[in-house]
Structures are given as structure tokens and as C-alpha cells.
Design a protein around this motif. Structure first.
Motif, PDB file in Angstrom:
ATOM      1  N   ALA A 102       0.735  -1.264  -0.071  1.00 25.26           N
ATOM      2  CA  ALA A 102      -0.073  -0.471   0.124  1.00 25.26           C
ATOM      3  C   ALA A 102       0.774   1.500  -0.299  1.00 25.26           C
ATOM      4  N   PRO A 103       1.651   1.130   1.191  1.00 23.01           N
ATOM      5  CA  PRO A 103       2.171   2.629   0.559  1.00 23.01           C
ATOM      6  C   PRO A 103       3.516   3.168  -0.570  1.00 23.01           C
ATOM      7  N   ALA A 104       4.017   1.315  -1.126  1.00 26.21           N
ATOM      8  CA  ALA A 104       4.443   1.995  -2.824  1.00 26.21           C
ATOM      9  C   ALA A 104       3.425   2.141  -3.415  1.00 26.21           C
ATOM     10  N   VAL A 105       2.380   2.125  -3.887  1.00 25.10           N
ATOM     11  CA  VAL A 105       1.474   2.224  -4.283  1.00 25.10           C
ATOM     12  C   VAL A 105       0.874   3.410  -4.126  1.00 25.10           C
ATOM     13  N   ALA A 106       1.187   4.085  -3.190  1.00 25.93           N
ATOM     14  CA  ALA A 106       0.017   5.156  -2.961  1.00 25.93           C
ATOM     15  C   ALA A 106       2.094   6.193  -3.428  1.00 25.93           C
ATOM     16  N   GLU A 107       2.845   5.804  -2.870  1.00 28.10           N
ATOM     17  CA  GLU A 107       3.761   6.562  -3.236  1.00 28.10           C
ATOM     18  C   GLU A 107       3.881   6.567  -4.920  1.00 28.10           C
ATOM     19  N   SER A 108       3.688   5.983  -5.849  1.00 22.45           N
ATOM     20  CA  SER A 108       3.701   5.481  -7.235  1.00 22.45           C
ATOM     21  C   SER A 108       2.836   6.577  -7.786  1.00 22.45           C
ATOM     22  N   LEU A 109       1.071   6.643  -7.217  1.00 20.15           N
ATOM     23  CA  LEU A 109       0.282   7.208  -7.628  1.00 20.15           C
ATOM     24  C   LEU A 109       0.037   8.361  -7.019  1.00 20.15           C
ATOM     25  N   ASP A 110       0.351   9.231  -6.752  1.00 22.99           N
ATOM     26  CA  ASP A 110       0.713  10.011  -5.181  1.00 22.99           C
ATOM     27  C   ASP A 110      -0.414  10.555  -4.984  1.00 22.99           C
ATOM     28  N   LEU A 111      -0.852   9.204  -4.374  1.00 19.44           N
ATOM     29  CA  LEU A 111      -1.959   9.334  -3.310  1.00 19.44           C
ATOM     30  C   LEU A 111      -2.179   9.720  -1.829  1.00 19.44           C
ATOM     31  N   PRO A 112      -2.607  10.417  -0.684  1.00 18.09           N
ATOM     32  CA  PRO A 112      -2.598   9.848   0.422  1.00 18.09           C
ATOM     33  C   PRO A 112      -2.610   8.962   1.025  1.00 18.09           C
ATOM     34  N   LEU A 113      -1.936   8.745   1.941  1.00 27.72           N
ATOM     35  CA  LEU A 113      -2.533   7.087   2.496  1.00 27.72           C
ATOM     36  C   LEU A 113      -2.772   7.276   3.700  1.00 27.72           C
ATOM     37  N   VAL A 114      -3.694   6.258   4.398  1.00 26.41           N
ATOM     38  CA  VAL A 114      -3.814   6.634   6.467  1.00 26.41           C
ATOM     39  C   VAL A 114      -3.788   5.348   5.767  1.00 26.41           C
ATOM     40  N   THR A 115      -3.141   5.071   7.066  1.00 27.95           N
ATOM     41  CA  THR A 115      -2.985   3.721   7.572  1.00 27.95           C
ATOM     42  C   THR A 115      -4.002   3.095   9.199  1.00 27.95           C
ATOM     43  N   ASP A 116      -4.551   1.893   8.959  1.00 28.57           N
ATOM     44  CA  ASP A 116      -4.491   0.845  10.887  1.00 28.57           C
ATOM     45  C   ASP A 116      -6.377   1.795  10.684  1.00 28.57           C
ATOM     46  N   ALA A 117      -7.100   1.826   9.739  1.00 26.74           N
ATOM     47  CA  ALA A 117      -8.389   2.775   9.704  1.00 26.74           C
ATOM     48  C   ALA A 117      -9.655   1.719  10.578  1.00 26.74           C
ATOM     49  N   ASP A 146      -9.529  13.934  -4.460  1.00 31.66           N
ATOM     50  CA  ASP A 146     -10.480  13.769  -5.014  1.00 31.66           C
ATOM     51  C   ASP A 146     -10.089  11.924  -5.066  1.00 31.66           C
ATOM     52  N   GLN A 147      -8.630  11.931  -4.715  1.00 28.51           N
ATOM     53  CA  GLN A 147      -7.951  10.078  -4.635  1.00 28.51           C
ATOM     54  C   GLN A 147      -7.624  10.085  -3.272  1.00 28.51           C
ATOM     55  N   TYR A 148      -7.303   8.583  -2.928  1.00 28.20           N
ATOM     56  CA  TYR A 148      -6.744   8.641  -1.091  1.00 28.20           C
ATOM     57  C   TYR A 148      -6.231   6.930  -1.359  1.00 28.20           C
ATOM     58  N   ALA A 149      -5.824   7.041  -0.226  1.00 24.37           N
ATOM     59  CA  ALA A 149      -5.650   5.352  -0.109  1.00 24.37           C
ATOM     60  C   ALA A 149      -5.540   5.290   1.455  1.00 24.37           C
TER      61      ALA A 149
END
Length: 322
Positions: A102-117, A146-149
């Protein structure tokens, strides 16, 4: 637009988080007015897709690449599917695997990432709740994008149970194997002791109330009489009375048995985080104000040394002298 959720399997078995993430994803999709799509990567993709075909899922995409988890395969497949679908939300399990890609995908796609929701509230911005300081504090993040992980904690949402009629489509990901720096050659089970408490239907769990190691045979006899598995809170493991693989809680294992019997356990947030997904929780504690009673379905406010022998006799066992 849609919500895209990534399923998870291990050694040929679909993991429970795959069905829990459907519930979380469907709730979020409803709030956003969007579709819920799943992706199954590797393994028996057709079989897993059928297992995930639950009510509320619109489309299940299968990526038939490899058998077990591989970082490079997952990141490339998810990035390519994300580019095609352009989902508002990308949901992944907050598991060892999920926290790998997930962090790798978020970094590649420039998505904000919040973990452990532990909770999601759709809208603009979306509100993502997570716990901090060992579960003592809940923090809500407004993700104004507009998009996030988001990665989803297991046992926070119920499994999706009703069968669905989602479309199942094969997604041909263009995997560049030359760019993958690691391959999976096999799977080796880490030595974890004699049992896997996450697979138990009934758990008898013991805490500080047992007082000393010499009293453990009492709860062991109850577990035997019930055909249950013995587990514990962290202090019992810290004292060396039971092995680490028996520990339930934030620093142990997350369990979801049919019945969880908490004996002499106060119910600290760290422990509750690991067992609140049980179908039925029974607590035995002398303190009527113990936090465990806040989540228990049934409670016995009494001395465990009085109650447990009676339960053993009721279920055909013989209470040992302690």
C-alpha cells in the motif's frame, strides 16, 4: 468513479479481512454514491472471486499472476488497475502484506495514505479514524483529496455474508518481471507453538486475576471441558506463564472466535482490540466496573476461583486443586 478494495489470501485460503473489507468498502461507496469493485491477485483467482462474490460488490477483477503474495506483482497490478478505473478510494488490508504494497502504490500514484483505519465516513473530505497511544486516543483525519488510499484494520467491520451477483472480469496486467527485485520461492511457517488461537471457535482467556502460575491448571481444565483453546492477556505472557502465540491483543493476535471467555481480564484497550470481534463475549471478574463488561454479552461478577470450578463440573470436567 468507484471504491476499489484489494482482497487477501494466504496458502490457498481467503482471509477474513477480504470479507470485512467488502463491508467497509460498501459502506464507503454508499456514502459516496459510487460502485464497489474488488481485485483478486494471484492464487486460485476464480475460486477466490466466487468466495468474494457478496452482496454489494459490483465487479470483481482477477489478476492471474503467481500463487503467493509478491510485492512487485501486487504493486504493478494495482497501479495499472487503478489507472484504468480511477477509483476515489483504494482500500487494502492493514496486514503484513497490505502494509508492504500500500505505501509503495500510494507513493507511485501520489495518493495520500492513512493506515490502520477503524472507521470511515465518506464525503469531501473523507474522515478516517484511527487509534493511537495503544488505543487510548482516537484521531480522525480529514483527507481532502479526490483520490486516496486507506488500510483497514481487521475485526473492525463484520464480514459480508449475503451472496452477490457481481460481474467477474479478468484483468490482464502487464507485469514487468525484470523490474521485480524479489521472487517467492516457498512458504515457511514461523514457529509459533502448538496452536493457532486465530483458528479457534472457542477461547478461554486468562488475565492477571489468575494471580500465579500454579493456578493455570484450573483454566486449562475448563478449556478441556469445553473443547476450547487456552489464550491470555499480555501480563500472563510477560510473566512467562504461557508462550507468545497464546497472547490476544494489540501486541499479540487478533481473534474472532464464536465464543470468547475472559477470565480475570480487566479489559484494557490493548486487549480488547484483539478480541472485540468475537461473536459472544463472556466475562468473569470480581470488579463490576471492569472495562471488559462494556463489551461483554454476559458477565459474572464473582471470584473466578469460585465460578470456574462450577463451570468445569457443569461441563463434565473435574476441577483440580489449586
Amino acid at each position: 468513479m468507484s471504491v476499489l478494495a484489494v482482497t487477501e489470501h494466504r496458502r490457498g485460503d481467503l482471509r477474513d479481512i477480504s470479507l470485512e473489507i467488502i463491508t467497509a468498502g460498501r459502506e464507503l461507496a454508499d456514502e459516496l454514491g459510487e460502485e464497489l469493485n474488488l481485485v483478486v491477485i494471484g492464487g486460485d483467482v476464480d475460486g477466490f472471486a466466487e468466495d468474494c462474490n457478496r452482496d454489494g460488490v459490483d465487479t470483481i477483477y482477477t489478476v492471474d499472476e503467481g500463487e503467493e503474495f509478491n510485492h512487485g506483482v501486487y504493486t504493478q497490478a494495482i497501479e495499472q488497475l487503478h489507472a484504468e478505473l480511477e477509483p476515489t478510494a483504494l482500500l487494502a488490508p492493514n496486514s503484513v502484506n497490505g502494509l508492504d504494497y500500500a505505501p509503495a502504490v500510494a507513493e507511485s500514484l501520489d495518493l495520500p495514505l492513512v493506515t490502520d483505519a477503524v472507521a470511515l465516513e465518506g464525503g469531501q473530505p473523507v474522515e478516517v479514524t484511527r487509534e493511537q497511544y495503544g488505543g487510548k486516543v482516537e484521531t480522525t483525519y480529514d483527507v481532502d483529496a479526490d483520490q486516496y488510499a486507506v488500510t483497514i484494520r481487521s475485526a473492525e467491520w463484520p464480514v459480508a455474508e449475503d451472496a452477490g451477483d457481481a460481474a467477474i472480469e479478468s484483468f490482464e496486467a502487464d507485469i514487468d518481471y525484470d523490474a521485480i527485485g524479489a521472487t517467492v520461492n516457498g512458504f515457511e511457517e514461523v514457529a509459533g507453538g502448538d496452536v493457532d488461537i486465530t483458528e479457534a471457535d472457542v477461547l478461554v482467556s486468562i488475565g492477571r486475576g489468575i494471580e500465579e502460575e500454579e493456578n493455570l491448571p484450573l483454566v486449562e481444565e475448563l478449556a478441556d471441558a469445553l473443547g476450547a483453546t487456552l489464550s491470555s492477556s499480555r501480563p500472563i505472557v510477560d510473566n512467562g506463564w504461557l508462550p507468545k502465540n497464546r497472547q490476544v491483543g494489540q501486541s499479540g493476535k487478533v481473534v474472532e472466535p464464536d465464543v470468547y471467555i475472559a477470565i480475570g481480564i480487566s479489559g484494557a484497550v490493548q486487549h480488547v482490540a484483539g478480541m472485540k470481534g468475537a461473536d459472544t463475549i463472556i466475562a468473569i471478574n470480581t470488579d463490576p466496573n471492569a472495562p471488559i463488561y462494556d463489551i461483554a454479552d454476559y458477565g459474572i461478577v464473582d471470584d473466578l476461583f469460585e465460578v470456574v470450578p462450577q463451570l468445569i463440573e457443569e461441563f463434565g470436567g473435574e476441577a483440580p486443586d489449586v
